[in-house]
Design a protein around this motif. Structure first.
Motif, PDB file in Angstrom:
ATOM      1  N   GLU A   1       3.190  -5.883   3.942  1.00  0.00           N
ATOM      2  CA  GLU A   1       3.343  -5.023   5.109  1.00  0.00           C
ATOM      3  C   GLU A   1       3.811  -5.837   6.298  1.00  0.00           C
ATOM      4  OE1 GLU A   1       0.797  -1.608   7.606  1.00  0.00           O
ATOM      5  OE2 GLU A   1      -0.095  -2.672   5.903  1.00  0.00           O
TER       6      GLU A   1
ATOM      7  N   PRO B   1       0.242   3.758   4.882  1.00  0.00           N
ATOM      8  CA  PRO B   1      -0.122   3.043   6.114  1.00  0.00           C
ATOM      9  C   PRO B   1      -0.450   4.005   7.246  1.00  0.00           C
ATOM     10  CG  PRO B   1       2.241   3.008   5.812  1.00  0.00           C
ATOM     11  CD  PRO B   1       1.678   3.635   4.576  1.00  0.00           C
TER      12      PRO B   1
ATOM     13  N   ARG C   1       5.195  -0.564   5.024  1.00  0.00           N
ATOM     14  CA  ARG C   1       4.437  -1.140   3.915  1.00  0.00           C
ATOM     15  C   ARG C   1       5.258  -0.945   2.646  1.00  0.00           C
ATOM     16  NH1 ARG C   1      -1.500   1.011   3.081  1.00  0.00           N
ATOM     17  NH2 ARG C   1      -1.714  -0.166   5.025  1.00  0.00           N
TER      18      ARG C   1
END
Length: 423
Positions: free
Chosen positions: A63, A97, A68
């Motif tokens: 990430e 995310p 990500r």
């Protein structure tokens, strides 16, 4: 009467308690931010481990400030669209995310990246249940990988596919209708192949042919003998270009080297294809290999268009075949989840027009995990019918036992997208 020393001790203790309370309050104020930062990492780790438990291989995640990314390879679900639908459902349940970041899944094949699935958060998809049409429609499939691939490509991958062995049993059926008194002459083989990869993109294939039924294909066709023995290396080149180089013993009694390249244009419905090979004749008489020293150059050059609405592919190629004749070929193939069917037509110099139909059908089991060694049938099986009954011209070869119209389409982003929305 209280002594001065006792008073000072109590004052010190009160100040120490107040200091501890201030520190505790300060930590409590910082705790929400700390846990929010750790929250995403923990759930991304959990998601990656769940993907491994589901059978996905070469799993890793990373990430940055933009998105990500998860990297995975599906060798458990034998239909890529179905397997990737399960991966997306898992990521949407626990692995997306926070803060509106995008999420990308990069899909590998033998550790070589093929396509990516990109999720951009929107209110409708966030409210939708994982596995629903609305949730999956938020993912876009493309040959583009984004910037995240360069950051994660050298990371350690969980559940590596290296050194894992597949014993794949390929059923082979050949038919010919050349005798007036007999409808068809038939040859039925079971041809298991050991397939293993030792590094990224590499595959070693060693095959044995076990004839089950032979009605008119000659004495040597009815004997147990080796089949394809090849070493291949796949590459992903810049600008959506893929290549595969192969060397070894191919089918159609050929040995030599082969190079195939496919380039997908910016409009990914269109692609350009090229292939060239240098091969000689060779055949097995039981376990003795007899080969010729004369080499033949064959090549193919053309392009294709994919119609996403009907999952239909049209390709047009100019080719040179094994007898040296140069001609053209057109294919029209429609792809479904469990099969691919279509028609073809050919015309070469010095030869009559030729054509027919072809099909490829997926074989069960459709889900099969592997640890170190697994034995299973081939992903699919198919045949090609030659309506022109041409016996001498238009001949070629395959450099891999699983090279067919269904396998060539399994990472097509338009086909994957349609599978996600219809599974």
């Amino acid at each position: 009467m209280v002594s001065n020393s006792g008073y000072m001790n109590r004052t010190f203790m009160i100040r120490a308690i107040l200091l501890r309370k201030e520190c505790l309050l300060f930590l409590l104020l910082l705790l929400p931010r700390f846990t929010e930062a750790q929250y995403n990492k923990v759930y991304a780790d959990i998601t990656a481990n769940m993907l491994v438990d589901m059978g996905f291989e070469n799993v890793v995640w990373s990430e940055d400030e933009k998105e990500r990314v998860y990297v995975l390879e599906n060798n458990t679900w034998r239909l890529q669209g179905v397997g990737l639908a399960h991966a997306i459902d898992r990521v949407q349940k626990t692995g997306l995310p926070e803060n509106g970041k995008s999420c990308r899944i990069i899909v590998l094949d033998n550790n070589i990246p093929q396509i990516s699935l990109l999720y951009t958060a929107n209110p409708d998809s966030l409210k939708a249940a994982p596995g629903s049409y609305a949730a999956r429609s938020a993912w876009d499939a493309s040959y583009e990988l984004g910037d995240s691939w360069d950051k994660v490509r050298k990371e350690y991958r969980m559940n590596s596919s290296r050194f894992k062995v597949d014993v794949v049993v390929y059923p082979e059926v050949y038919l010919k209708n050349l005798i007036i008194t007999q409808i068809y002459q038939v040859l039925f083989n079971l041809s298991p192949a050991i397939e293993v990869s030792f590094w990224n993109g590499m595959k070693l294939t060693a095959q044995m042919v076990f004839p089950v039924y032979n009605d008119g294909y000659g004495l040597w066709a009815g004997k147990i003998h080796p089949g394809m023995v090849t070493l291949s290396q796949s590459f992903r080149l810049p600008y959506r270009t893929f290549a595969r180089a192969s060397i070894g013993l191919f089918n159609a009694d050929r040995y030599g080297v082969d190079l195939a390249v496919t380039h997908h244009l910016k409009d990914e419905r269109f692609s350009l294809e090229g292939r060239i090979g240098c091969t000689g004749t060779g055949s097995w008489h039981q376990f003795e290999y007899h080969y010729g020293t004369h080499q033949r150059i064959t090549w193919s050059l053309g392009g294709s268009f994919y119609w996403p609405r009907f999952n239909t592919q049209v390709s047009l190629k100019a080719e040179q075949y094994l007898l040296g004749e140069v001609g053209g070929r057109i294919d029209l193939i429609r792809h479904f989840r469990y099969c691919s069917i279509g028609f073809y037509a050919m015309k070469a110099q010095g030869a009559l027009k030729n054509g027919g139909f072809r099909f490829q059908v997926a074989l069960p089991p459709y889900k099969y995990k592997r640890k170190s060694v697994r034995v299973l049938p081939s992903d699919n099986w198919g045949m090609s019918y030659n309506a022109g009954n041409e016996r001498y011209y238009y001949k070629g070869y395959k450099a891999s036992p699983n090279d067919n119209i269904m396998q060539q389409n399994e990472f097509n982003p338009y086909f994957i997208k349609s599978e996600l929305l219809n599974f």
